[in-house]
Design an enzyme around this catalytic site. Structure first.
Site, PDB file in Angstrom:
ATOM      1  N   HIS A   1      35.394  10.261   0.326  1.00 37.59           N
ATOM      2  CA  HIS A   1      34.910  11.516  -0.260  1.00 37.59           C
ATOM      3  C   HIS A   1      33.463  11.420  -0.672  1.00 37.59           C
ATOM      4  CE1 HIS A   1      34.969  10.189  -4.482  1.00 37.59           C
ATOM      5  NE2 HIS A   1      36.049   9.538  -4.169  1.00 37.59           N
TER       6      HIS A   1
ATOM      7  N   ASP B   1      37.476   8.438 -14.768  1.00 34.10           N
ATOM      8  CA  ASP B   1      38.815   8.706 -14.225  1.00 34.10           C
ATOM      9  C   ASP B   1      39.478   7.452 -13.670  1.00 34.10           C
ATOM     10  OD1 ASP B   1      39.036  11.702 -14.415  1.00 34.10           O
ATOM     11  OD2 ASP B   1      37.123  11.488 -13.388  1.00 34.10           O
TER      12      ASP B   1
END
Ligand code: ADP
Length: 607
Positions: free
Chosen positions: A449, A206
């Site tokens: 995260h 990504d």
């Protein structure tokens, strides 16, 4: 109005920079992230500097470092004794985990060494054996959500391979393959292929800033038909923990007159046991070169399908399975919950919801109804490949299959505005590395995260169990649930992105508690993770315990044989060398949560 930050480096300026074509996008992404930041860039360090490796006196450490400086040049050995700066994705640290879960100062190295060649890597490894100092290799160290560049054993010396070993050693257009060093990013490889005008694609995750080699050995994935990065590598050059040198695959057979073997990037297993696998997700060697297959460029068409109801989830999975098994689906498509249509806009949570706790489903529905995706629950992103006629045939079958779910809607990129996320997916799915996924991190101030990444069979009943565990536990720990499923014909990577504010000990403790319970609850039902953050490696490895932990005993046997002094990345992937085993290093309980807010994950006892 966002205050402008210093410009991120470009590829011309730094091997880890962004391509010129993305310079302004990177600047905007950085500005957005920094405008959302309330924590200071760095805080004074509290502990004695640099943090020492276990079991070594400061005097012995200083002596060993001066020897290393003589070997590699003093500019190539840097102590980690300055304030720690988290930076951001492009300007990331090699001193610690930028997305710290425990205190910023806990998972730190003592020093960073920059070898310039395989021979120098061998020399560093021999030094580590001589002085009993643990070393931790990184390629670029971006590994976001899984520990970044942080060594598992604080005080280890990080071997930052990428800074000086960042050459594309070969691109063979006829064979559609390449050979890279650790510091070659997806951005760099892509740009070089464009510069040479070769009709080849790379496969990118990504985000395009990671190391092609580092991602593959950590078994990362991308989204073209060649998205399984490790499966599409061919041949490695590896420095072993004793300083020895190994070539795998056909590279083991010398080429004529001292050249590299001509089939090194053509045939993976060669002869005898296929050894490459043990160098992925392990601490058995330092990979200094790796071959990869590239994909001949082809036509492609991305699309999006939306599904109205939460309860459609199992039916979607049942429809995907045969499509993927028959290879009608061209790549590894993604199925996402609609809440992510909100967060990929890059707008903060506060834009959508002012309450505390997870964003309520009704609020998501209200916003989604006004967005391009409409009032839906699940969003599928796929891409088909080939010539126009075959794409048309595939698309008809896919449309037909999904239309069995009442209320499903089909979109092409041309149906959606230019800022819609589908355009970024279309690029990634055709091998163009981008930065868009960074926008996730605007959800919260100071966002970091953790990924929770279990594997389930591609089957409704399994998918439901794993999803329900996630729904229940995210609710319990008061986090928004952001599930993305990368779906293949027989298995799915269910990736939940746990976004927390790294300036809040409360959020960190809840994030750590959530991870711990997710791993345990999923394992109880028979589901395990494909990859995890360094701090949860022991727990995840511990779930793979069939037959009295036969797999871990096997790994330990290999580790002890290859690395008798236990110097290479102790604890990575839960594999501890003999020297450390059973001495309190393994994190199996609440140690991570307990260490947040001034504690330590390092055992008090001597090695
Ligand atoms: P990326 O920059 O692609 O995210 P990293 O360099 O952070 O990748 O690598 C991911 C992890 O894989 C590292 O934390 C390290 O444990 C391991 N690793 C990376 N490169 C090597 C290498 N060349 N040899 C052995 N292990 C490596």
């Amino acid at each position: 109005m966002t205050k402008s930050t210093t410009p991120p480096p470009t590829l011309q300026q730094k091997y880890s920079g962004v391509p010129e074509r993305l310079a302004s996008i990177a600047q905007e992404a950085k500005d957005r992230l920094y405008s959302n930041k309330t924590a200071p860039e760095s805080v004074p360090r509290q502990r004695e500097l640099p943090r020492l490796p276990p079991n070594i006196t400061r005097e012995a450490f200083n002596g060993a470092i001066s020897v290393l400086r003589q070997k590699l040049g003093s500019g190539n050995v840097v102590l980690n004794d300055k304030p720690l700066v988290d930076g951001w994705y492009i300007e990331h640290p090699n001193t610690h985990d930028a997305f710290h879960v425990v205190d910023q100062e806990e998972l730190v190295c003592s020093a960073i060494v920059y070898p310039g060649s395989t021979t120098e890597v061998q020399s560093v490894v021999k030094w580590a054996n001589k002085y009993s100092i643990p070393v931790y290799p990184i390629s670029m160290g971006r590994n976001v959500g899984y520990g970044g560049s942080a060594p598992r054993v604080p005080g280890s010396v990080v071997i930052d391979l990428g800074r000086r070993m960042n050459k594309i050693l070969k691109i063979d257009a006829e064979n559609a393959s390449c050979v890279v060093e650790p510091g070659v990013s997806y951005f760099a490889l892509y740009e070089e292929i464009q510069r040479r005008k070769l009709p080849l694609w790379i496969d990118t995750p990504d985000l395009g800033g990671g190391s092609v080699l580092g991602n593959a050995i950590d078994r990362g994935v991308g989204y073209t038909p060649m998205g399984d990065h490790f499966a599409n590598h061919c041949g490695m050059e590896i420095v072993l923990p004793n300083g020895g040198l190994l070539r795998t695959g056909m590279g083991a057979l010398p080429g004529k007159d001292g050249t590299d073997n001509p089939t090194w990037q053509s045939f993976q297993p060669a002869y005898g046991p296929y050894s490459d696998g043990i160098f992925s997700q392990s601490n058995f060697g330092i990979v200094c070169q790796m071959g990869f297959w590239l994909m001949p460029e082809t036509g492609h068409q991305s699309y999006m399908v939306t599904f109205p109801n939460e309860e459609d989830f199992p039916s979607i999975v049942e429809i995907i399975r045969p499509l993927a098994q028959k290879r009608i689906l061209g790549n590894i498509p993604q199925l996402r919950h609609v809440v992510q249509e909100l967060n990929v806009t890059g707008l903060p949570k506060s834009h959508w919801y002012s309450g505390s706790g997870p964003i309520p489903r009704e609020v998501v529905r209200r916003h989604a109804s006004k967005m391009d995706c409409g009032n839906c629950s699940w969003v599928f992103y796929g891409t088909q490949y080939g010539d126009d006629a075959s794409i048309k045939t595939q698309m008809n079958i896919i449309k037909d299959s999904f239309s069995k779910i009442e209320g499903s809607k089909f979109f092409l990129p041309s149906d959606l505005p230019s800022e819609h996320y589908i355009h970024s997916r279309a690029l990634v799915c055709s091998g163009v590395p981008v930065l868009r996924e960074l926008d996730w991190l605007n959800w919260k101030p100071n966002a970091a995260h953790l990924f929770f990444s279990p594997i389930t069979p591609t089957r409704a009943e399994d998918a439901k169990i794993v999803h329900e565990i996630n729904v229940r536990l995210h609710q319990k720990y008061a986090f928004d649930l952001f599930p993305t499923l990368c779906v293949a014909g027989r298995e799915m990577h269910y990736i939940a992105n746990i976004i927390y504010d790294r300036s809040s000990d409360d959020e960190k403790k809840r994030a750590a508690g959530l991870m711990r319970e997710l791993i345990a609850a999923s394992a109880k039902e028979g589901y395990g993770e494909y990859r995890t953050h360094v701090l949860f490696a022991d727990q995840v490895a511990g779930t793979y315990n069939w037959n009295n932990s036969a797999l871990m005993r096997f790994n330990e046997t290999i580790k002890d044989a290859l690395d008798p002094n236990g110097i290479l990345a102790p604890g990575r992937n839960g594999i501890w060398p003999k020297k450390y085993r059973g001495k309190g290093w393994e994190i199996t309980g609440t140690e991570v949560g307990n260490a947040i807010g001034g504690g330590s994950i390092t055992p008090k006892s001597k090695l």
